[in-house]
Design a protein around this motif. Structure first.
Motif, mmCIF file in Angstrom:
data_model
loop_
_atom_site.group_PDB
_atom_site.id
_atom_site.type_symbol
_atom_site.label_atom_id
_atom_site.label_comp_id
_atom_site.label_asym_id
_atom_site.label_seq_id
_atom_site.Cartn_x
_atom_site.Cartn_y
_atom_site.Cartn_z
ATOM 1 N N ILE A 1 0.858 -1.184 0.000
ATOM 2 C CA ILE A 1 0.000 0.000 0.000
ATOM 3 C C ILE A 1 0.894 1.234 0.000
ATOM 4 C CG2 ILE A 1 -1.741 1.318 1.273
ATOM 5 C CD1 ILE A 1 -2.669 -1.337 2.502
ATOM 6 N N TYR A 2 0.617 2.176 -0.895
ATOM 7 C CA TYR A 2 1.433 3.386 -1.026
ATOM 8 C C TYR A 2 0.523 4.601 -0.931
ATOM 9 C CZ TYR A 2 4.935 6.595 -3.021
ATOM 10 O OH TYR A 2 5.822 7.629 -3.241
ATOM 11 N N ILE B 1 4.902 3.957 2.652
ATOM 12 C CA ILE B 1 4.607 2.715 1.958
ATOM 13 C C ILE B 1 4.541 1.606 2.997
ATOM 14 C CG2 ILE B 1 6.999 2.017 1.451
ATOM 15 C CD1 ILE B 1 5.784 1.364 -1.454
ATOM 16 N N LEU B 2 3.656 0.662 2.786
ATOM 17 C CA LEU B 2 3.382 -0.375 3.772
ATOM 18 C C LEU B 2 3.365 -1.726 3.091
ATOM 19 C CD1 LEU B 2 2.356 -1.185 6.660
ATOM 20 C CD2 LEU B 2 0.049 -0.774 5.789
ATOM 21 N N TYR B 3 4.145 -2.667 3.606
ATOM 22 C CA TYR B 3 4.206 -4.030 3.078
ATOM 23 C C TYR B 3 3.585 -4.965 4.112
ATOM 24 C CZ TYR B 3 6.333 -7.962 0.475
ATOM 25 O OH TYR B 3 6.551 -9.091 -0.267
ATOM 26 N N ILE C 1 -4.441 6.335 -2.114
ATOM 27 C CA ILE C 1 -3.502 5.207 -2.061
ATOM 28 C C ILE C 1 -3.516 4.401 -3.357
ATOM 29 C CG2 ILE C 1 -3.571 4.914 0.450
ATOM 30 C CD1 ILE C 1 -5.524 2.533 -0.015
ATOM 31 N N TYR C 2 -2.346 3.855 -3.666
ATOM 32 C CA TYR C 2 -2.234 2.747 -4.592
ATOM 33 C C TYR C 2 -2.115 1.486 -3.738
ATOM 34 C CZ TYR C 2 -1.054 5.901 -8.484
ATOM 35 O OH TYR C 2 -1.076 6.867 -9.464
ATOM 36 N N TRP C 3 -2.719 0.417 -4.175
ATOM 37 C CA TRP C 3 -2.548 -0.851 -3.461
ATOM 38 C C TRP C 3 -2.346 -1.978 -4.468
ATOM 39 C CZ3 TRP C 3 -6.235 -4.373 -4.790
ATOM 40 C CH2 TRP C 3 -7.497 -3.887 -5.210
#
Length: 291
Positions: free
Chosen positions: A63-64, A86-88, A107-109
């Motif tokens: 997720i960005y 950014i989240l992983y 967000i982009y996911w």
């Protein structure tokens, strides 16, 4: 299997698509795509009311956040997510996230899986924690490129190329994470040490000077530097010199003796031995072999 995205009402400029299961089965068996493949992807602009809660999921999620804010809850800890984070979320994680009510995020996911998915998670190194990499146009371009898969009519070749885009994206994110967290796990600024080496590229630099710059003992400095770069400090410095030598051999007519002296090696034969050990061929051979 894939983890389903939220049912947040999609606005006209939003994006959400899910790779059909029949295509995922083909991607899983195709040698060019089984390493990494897209299972779902989306873009949620100004996502007021967006929220998701999962008790585990079979694929990986990236997720960005490019604007606004939100939050992530893991176990009993709630973490803020802001623009540039950014989240992983690796497979199996229990999580809950939602857009801020006051400043809903954009967000982009991306959901993905494959034989290399766990390895990329380890390469990025900070799963389940938001990491600020800033709003990166290059990252956004890759997400936008992956989003074009929704127009591919489920063409296998396009999804193979999309999987390679994901690999490039994750590799770049890992690099950004490393650059933005110079102190993480090292207790010294690796970039500052590299800058010091670059300043002395034409001369000598010993371990005492490098350790003093890092405010560490020689033992602890060497250990931490090798952990961060994979090389000892002196070997890293020599590699930088040899890379500079390659540039000079490629771009100038200077003699090998001149280049050796310019890089702090008055003994041309010693320089040539170092060059061959580092590059794999003698300086004369390298210069003749360039295309």
């Amino acid at each position: 299997m894939i983890s389903m995205p939220s049912r947040w009402p999609l606005p006209p400029d939003g994006i959400r698509f899910i790779t059909p299961r029949v295509l995922i089965r083909r991607l899983q068996t195709q040698p060019l795509s089984q390493s990494l493949y897209v299972t779902a992807m989306g873009y949620y602009p100004r996502a007021s009311g967006h929220a998701m809660k999962r008790r585990g999921h079979p694929d990986h999620i990236l997720i960005y956040c490019t604007a606004g804010s939100g939050s992530l809850t893991l176990a009993n800890e709630t973490l803020a997510i802001n623009s540039g984070d950014i989240l992983y979320l690796p497979r199996g994680s229990h999580h809950q996230y939602q857009a801020s009510a006051d400043t809903p995020w954009t967000i982009y996911w991306l959901h993905f899986d494959g034989l290399l998915a766990d390895d990329f998670c380890a390469h990025i190194g900070s799963p389940e924690r938001p990491i600020n990499i800033g709003v990166q146009p290059r990252v956004i371009r890759v997400f936008d490129g992956i989003a074009e898969l929704r127009h591919s009519s489920h063409n296998l070749a396009e999804f193979i190329q999309g999987g390679h885009q994901v690999q490039a994206l994750l590799s770049y994110v890992a690099l950004l994470v490393q650059q933005r967290q110079p102190y993480a796990g090292n207790n010294f600024d690796t970039e500052n040490i590299r800058a010091l080496m670059q300043e002395h590229i034409h001369g000598k630099l010993d371990l005492d000077t490098l350790a003093h710059e890092a405010k560490l003992s020689k033992f602890h400095f060497s250990k931490k530097f090798k952990k961060a770069t994979g090389e000892s400090p002196i070997n890293y410095f020599i590699s930088m010199k040899m890379q500079r030598a390659c540039y000079l051999l490629d771009s100038t007519p200077r003699s090998i003796k001149h280049i050796a002296s310019e890089l702090g090696y008055p003994d041309t034969y010693y320089f040539s031995r170092l060059f061959k050990k580092n590059i794999g061929m003698a300086p004369e051979t390298y210069r003749k072999a360039k295309l």
